[in-house]
Motif scaffolding. Sequence first.
Motif, PDB file in Angstrom:
ATOM      1  N   MET A 204      42.624 -11.699  29.966  1.00  0.00           N
ATOM      2  CA  MET A 204      41.685 -12.298  29.022  1.00  0.00           C
ATOM      3  C   MET A 204      42.111 -11.996  27.592  1.00  0.00           C
ATOM      4  SD  MET A 204      38.690 -13.894  28.439  1.00  0.00           S
ATOM      5  CE  MET A 204      37.106 -13.573  29.145  1.00  0.00           C
ATOM      6  N   ALA A 205      42.503 -10.755  27.326  1.00  0.00           N
ATOM      7  CA  ALA A 205      42.930 -10.370  25.977  1.00  0.00           C
ATOM      8  C   ALA A 205      44.169 -11.154  25.549  1.00  0.00           C
ATOM      9  CB  ALA A 205      43.195  -8.876  25.921  1.00  0.00           C
ATOM     10  N   GLU A 206      45.128 -11.293  26.453  1.00  0.00           N
ATOM     11  CA  GLU A 206      46.358 -12.025  26.135  1.00  0.00           C
ATOM     12  C   GLU A 206      46.069 -13.503  25.896  1.00  0.00           C
ATOM     13  OE1 GLU A 206      49.119 -11.196  29.298  1.00  0.00           O
ATOM     14  OE2 GLU A 206      49.203  -9.062  28.774  1.00  0.00           O
ATOM     15  N   ALA A 207      45.268 -14.109  26.755  1.00  0.00           N
ATOM     16  CA  ALA A 207      44.935 -15.528  26.602  1.00  0.00           C
ATOM     17  C   ALA A 207      44.129 -15.756  25.320  1.00  0.00           C
ATOM     18  CB  ALA A 207      44.163 -16.026  27.822  1.00  0.00           C
ATOM     19  N   SER A 208      43.266 -14.825  24.981  1.00  0.00           N
ATOM     20  CA  SER A 208      42.471 -14.938  23.756  1.00  0.00           C
ATOM     21  C   SER A 208      43.356 -14.833  22.521  1.00  0.00           C
ATOM     22  CB  SER A 208      41.397 -13.843  23.715  1.00  0.00           C
ATOM     23  OG  SER A 208      40.494 -14.001  24.782  1.00  0.00           O
ATOM     24  N   ARG A 209      44.286 -13.902  22.560  1.00  0.00           N
ATOM     25  CA  ARG A 209      45.190 -13.686  21.426  1.00  0.00           C
ATOM     26  C   ARG A 209      46.061 -14.907  21.161  1.00  0.00           C
ATOM     27  NH1 ARG A 209      47.128  -9.122  23.128  1.00  0.00           N
ATOM     28  NH2 ARG A 209      48.777 -10.114  24.329  1.00  0.00           N
ATOM     29  N   ASP A 210      46.406 -15.646  22.208  1.00  0.00           N
ATOM     30  CA  ASP A 210      47.297 -16.797  22.093  1.00  0.00           C
ATOM     31  C   ASP A 210      46.574 -18.121  21.866  1.00  0.00           C
ATOM     32  OD1 ASP A 210      49.403 -15.043  22.515  1.00  0.00           O
ATOM     33  OD2 ASP A 210      49.510 -15.456  24.667  1.00  0.00           O
TER      34      ASP A 210
ATOM     35  N   SER B 154      40.887 -10.637  34.625  1.00  0.00           N
ATOM     36  CA  SER B 154      41.319  -9.278  34.292  1.00  0.00           C
ATOM     37  C   SER B 154      41.162  -9.104  32.793  1.00  0.00           C
ATOM     38  CB  SER B 154      42.763  -9.003  34.724  1.00  0.00           C
ATOM     39  OG  SER B 154      43.697  -9.443  33.759  1.00  0.00           O
ATOM     40  N   VAL B 155      40.822  -7.904  32.383  1.00  0.00           N
ATOM     41  CA  VAL B 155      40.628  -7.613  30.966  1.00  0.00           C
ATOM     42  C   VAL B 155      41.919  -7.907  30.200  1.00  0.00           C
ATOM     43  CG1 VAL B 155      40.157  -5.776  29.287  1.00  0.00           C
ATOM     44  CG2 VAL B 155      38.837  -5.904  31.411  1.00  0.00           C
ATOM     45  N   GLN B 156      43.048  -7.494  30.760  1.00  0.00           N
ATOM     46  CA  GLN B 156      44.336  -7.693  30.088  1.00  0.00           C
ATOM     47  C   GLN B 156      44.676  -9.172  29.957  1.00  0.00           C
ATOM     48  OE1 GLN B 156      47.629  -5.596  31.831  1.00  0.00           O
ATOM     49  NE2 GLN B 156      49.105  -6.456  30.401  1.00  0.00           N
TER      50      GLN B 156
END
Length: 112
Positions: A67-73, A63-65
């Motif tokens: 992926m964004a959260e995992a990338s940010r962390d 999911s885009v969301q």
Amino acid sequence: MRHALALDLVDDPQRIAEYEKAHERIWPEVRDHLRAQGVLGMEIYRLGTRLFMVMEVDPAVYSVQAMAEASRDNPHIQRWETLMWTYQAPTPWTPEGEKWVEMKRIFDLSTQ
């Protein structure tokens, strides 16, 4: 499921060559992160300064969301993205604060 995304590069032949070199063998942490997020395949094509990415994902995982959260962390991903942004530039149609932008499919031969 397939996603098509676009992004531009800085118009500098040396920077473009460096960007391509960085993608000959991406960092293992980046590869592992993508796979963990459900990315099954990814290809990037270039024409001049325009990049086109085709990403095949597992819809049960990706999911885009997420992926964004995992990338940010992930500090490895943050370092990679910071480095890549030195080569990249938003397209004229990229919303403020975004990078890769999903393209609209306008034709599919299988539906003809």
